[in-house]
Write a protein that holds these residues in place. Structure first.
Motif, mmCIF file in Angstrom:
data_model
loop_
_atom_site.group_PDB
_atom_site.id
_atom_site.type_symbol
_atom_site.label_atom_id
_atom_site.label_comp_id
_atom_site.label_asym_id
_atom_site.label_seq_id
_atom_site.Cartn_x
_atom_site.Cartn_y
_atom_site.Cartn_z
ATOM 1 N N THR A 1 43.229 43.510 29.763
ATOM 2 C CA THR A 1 43.571 44.864 30.207
ATOM 3 C C THR A 1 45.074 44.964 30.438
ATOM 4 O O THR A 1 45.793 43.954 30.418
ATOM 5 N N GLY A 2 45.547 46.192 30.704
ATOM 6 C CA GLY A 2 46.955 46.387 31.017
ATOM 7 C C GLY A 2 47.422 45.549 32.198
ATOM 8 O O GLY A 2 48.450 44.868 32.116
ATOM 9 N N PRO A 3 46.691 45.557 33.351
ATOM 10 C CA PRO A 3 47.110 44.740 34.490
ATOM 11 C C PRO A 3 47.155 43.247 34.164
ATOM 12 O O PRO A 3 48.022 42.516 34.668
ATOM 13 N N ALA A 4 46.234 42.764 33.316
ATOM 14 C CA ALA A 4 46.242 41.352 32.941
ATOM 15 C C ALA A 4 47.491 41.020 32.124
ATOM 16 O O ALA A 4 48.113 39.964 32.305
ATOM 17 N N LEU A 5 47.877 41.913 31.229
ATOM 18 C CA LEU A 5 49.108 41.714 30.461
ATOM 19 C C LEU A 5 50.334 41.803 31.371
ATOM 20 O O LEU A 5 51.296 41.053 31.211
ATOM 21 N N ARG A 6 50.272 42.702 32.321
ATOM 22 C CA ARG A 6 51.388 42.890 33.258
ATOM 23 C C ARG A 6 51.665 41.610 34.049
ATOM 24 O O ARG A 6 52.815 41.282 34.353
ATOM 25 N N ALA A 7 50.595 40.878 34.366
ATOM 26 C CA ALA A 7 50.752 39.626 35.102
ATOM 27 C C ALA A 7 51.457 38.553 34.279
ATOM 28 O O ALA A 7 51.951 37.561 34.828
ATOM 29 N N LEU A 8 51.536 38.743 32.962
ATOM 30 C CA LEU A 8 52.198 37.779 32.085
ATOM 31 C C LEU A 8 53.670 38.104 31.842
ATOM 32 O O LEU A 8 54.383 37.327 31.206
ATOM 33 N N LEU A 9 54.117 39.248 32.319
ATOM 34 C CA LEU A 9 55.515 39.643 32.121
ATOM 35 C C LEU A 9 56.434 38.759 32.961
ATOM 36 O O LEU A 9 55.996 38.155 33.948
ATOM 37 N N PRO A 10 57.714 38.664 32.588
ATOM 38 C CA PRO A 10 58.616 37.738 33.284
ATOM 39 C C PRO A 10 58.863 38.112 34.740
ATOM 40 O O PRO A 10 58.804 39.276 35.132
ATOM 41 N N THR A 11 59.124 37.088 35.530
ATOM 42 C CA THR A 11 59.528 37.247 36.922
ATOM 43 C C THR A 11 60.910 36.626 37.087
ATOM 44 O O THR A 11 61.428 35.972 36.166
ATOM 45 N N THR A 12 61.501 36.791 38.234
ATOM 46 C CA THR A 12 62.809 36.181 38.495
ATOM 47 C C THR A 12 62.747 34.673 38.292
ATOM 48 O O THR A 12 63.690 34.059 37.785
ATOM 49 N N ALA A 13 61.616 34.062 38.654
ATOM 50 C CA ALA A 13 61.472 32.614 38.541
ATOM 51 C C ALA A 13 61.343 32.137 37.101
ATOM 52 O O ALA A 13 61.700 31.001 36.785
#
Length: 265
Positions: free
Chosen positions: A81-93
């Motif tokens: 889903t969209g939220p699942a893909l969103r969790a794979l986007l880059p973070t500062t770390a």
């Protein structure tokens, strides 16, 4: 030495067809393209922490690469889903050194709805003069779900867009994009002053990145902004990294390509 702002490029006029391309999937919570990145109109009408890679992919300038082909049967896990893909986007770390995120990076996704019957592809008929090298635009055909975030390498913004597709459709989309770049390798757009602006579009395969990858650039003659997009297919997901040189140079997309393509598998 002039600063990046001192050598900024002029924008090209925006067009309504670009907005139409964004809303073709209907049930999406994603916004349209970032307004600050104007485009050309028709002239006639995840999170796996790790250090930055020691080497970045290089562009292949000669030869005929072997591209992937659509899968004949569904493989792998269910479409995220969209939220699942969103969790794979880059973070500062997980960003390479020198890259940052402002606030939440304007994160968006398509929600929990998965498009089971994608609309008829429109990219094969899209006018060259409406071309915008952005994941929010080029991802639309055949897309089942998606998520977006903005990151910065200093002052230069890059859009990170991750989309998921039904089995085989991601490879079909890459074929569409390559055909679009070939069909529109030379055309005329319009500047903000209404004058015609000749443009060229180039595409180069990027060996060793995902299952197949393409670097595409749209470059106008004169003091107008250029655009670049790096499209990487990883199975039935596609990662789009894009930006422009309005502030004087293109963002360093290759620095993002390796760590992000590994993180979205």
């Amino acid at each position: 030495m002039p600063t990046a702002r001192a050598v900024s490029r002029l924008p090209l006029m925006a067009g309504s067809a670009v907005l139409a391309a964004v809303v073709v999937t209907g049930c999406s919570s994603e916004p349209g393209p970032t307004p600050a990145k104007p485009v050309i109109t028709a002239h006639d009408s995840t999170t796996t922490p790790g250090a930055a890679p020691t080497a970045t992919p290089t562009l292949q300038t000669s030869g005929s690469p072997a591209f992937g082909s659509p899968s004949s049967t569904p493989t792998g896990p269910p479409i995220p889903t969209g939220p699942a893909l969103r969790a794979l986007l880059p973070t500062t770390a997980t960003l390479p050194a020198g890259w940052t995120i402002k606030g939440n990076g304007n994160e968006t996704d398509t929600g929990t709805y998965i498009v089971d019957d994608p609309v008829t592809p429109t990219l094969p008929q899209e006018p060259c003069t409406q071309m915008r090298l952005s994941g929010t635009i080029l991802s639309q055909d055949l897309k089942a779900s998606g998520a977006m975030k903005e990151v910065y390498d200093g002052e230069n913004m890059a859009q990170v867009y991750l989309a998921a597709y039904h089995a085989g459709d991601a490879a079909k989309l890459l074929g569409e994009i390559r055909a679009y770049a070939e069909r529109c390798k030379s055309f005329t757009g319009k500047g903000i002053d209404g004058k015609p602006v000749p443009l060229t579009v180039t595409q180069q395969p990027v060996p060793g990145l995902g299952d197949e990858a393409l670097d595409m650039k749209k470059v106008p003659q004169g003091p107008y902004h250029s655009e670049e997009i790096l499209v990487t297919r990883i199975g039935d997901r596609v990662l789009f990294l894009s930006g422009d040189d309005i502030l004087g140079r293109l963002p360093r997309l290759m620095q993002l390509a390796t760590p992000l393509s590994k993180a979205v598998k």
